[in-house]
Design an enzyme around this catalytic site. Structure first.
Site, short mmCIF file in Angstrom:
data_model
loop_
_atom_site.label_atom_id
_atom_site.label_comp_id
_atom_site.label_asym_id
_atom_site.label_seq_id
_atom_site.Cartn_x
_atom_site.Cartn_y
_atom_site.Cartn_z
N SER A 1 1.42 1.07 4.89
CA SER A 1 0.64 1.97 3.95
C SER A 1 -0.52 1.46 3.23
O SER A 1 -0.70 0.40 3.14
CB SER A 1 1.30 2.42 2.74
OG SER A 1 0.50 3.33 1.97
N HIS A 2 -1.76 2.32 3.34
CA HIS A 2 -2.77 1.87 2.54
C HIS A 2 -2.81 1.46 1.28
O HIS A 2 -3.73 0.87 0.61
CB HIS A 2 -4.00 2.97 2.98
CG HIS A 2 -4.74 3.07 4.17
ND1 HIS A 2 -3.89 3.58 5.39
CD2 HIS A 2 -5.58 2.69 4.70
CE1 HIS A 2 -4.31 3.53 6.49
NE2 HIS A 2 -5.47 2.86 6.10
N SER A 3 -1.66 2.05 0.73
CA SER A 3 -1.43 1.87 -0.83
C SER A 3 -0.21 0.81 -1.00
O SER A 3 0.70 1.18 -0.43
CB SER A 3 -1.15 2.94 -1.58
OG SER A 3 -0.53 2.93 -2.78
N SER B 1 -5.63 4.21 10.58
CA SER B 1 -6.12 2.75 10.66
C SER B 1 -4.95 1.74 10.33
O SER B 1 -5.14 0.61 10.71
CB SER B 1 -7.24 2.29 9.63
OG SER B 1 -6.90 2.65 8.38
#
Length: 131
Positions: free
Chosen positions: A12-14, A74
């Site tokens: 995840s981006h987070s 991404s």
């Protein structure tokens, strides 16, 4: 040594999102399923980290393969690059909804199912309606 179980990596981006989903999956599937979170950048920001993904895959690999799930575009690109660079061919990136796919995969992995069946469960989660 215990039975081999498919591992799961959450990209995840987070960092908080990845760890929160991991916490939920551990409650659903149990501690026996190796679930690793690979969220955020190396400096704690939003984004993805090649190194975090690589380490998470290696940690989740207990001999039955590893399923990699991602949240956004991404993350897919970074995960693909990691998988292309790895010598071992025991991890698969799956096109599945992040939360629903992860839950389905974790539950099935907990039964000792093979990587292809766990992958299919994650993919099929896309078709489960909420309403």
């Amino acid at each position: 040594m215990g039975r081999q179980v498919v591992g799961i990596v959450l990209v995840s981006h987070s960092e908080r999102l990845a760890h929160g989903l991991r916490d939920m999956l551990v409650q659903v599937a149990g501690e026996e399923v190796p679930i690793e979170a690979a969220g955020g950048t190396d400096d704690g920001g939003l984004g993805t980290s090649y190194d975090r993904i690589l380490v998470a895959i290696d940690r989740a690999d207990r001999g039955a393969g590893v399923l990699v799930l991602t949240d956004l575009g991404s993350a897919v690109l970074t995960a693909r690059t990691v998988l292309e660079d790895r010598v071992a061919n025991d991890a698969v990136l799956v096109d599945a909804p992040f939360v629903e796919g992860a839950v389905a995969a974790a539950v099935l992995a907990g039964t000792g199912a093979a990587l292809d069946a766990v992958t299919q469960a994650a993919v099929e989660a896309r078709d489960v309606r909420k309403l």
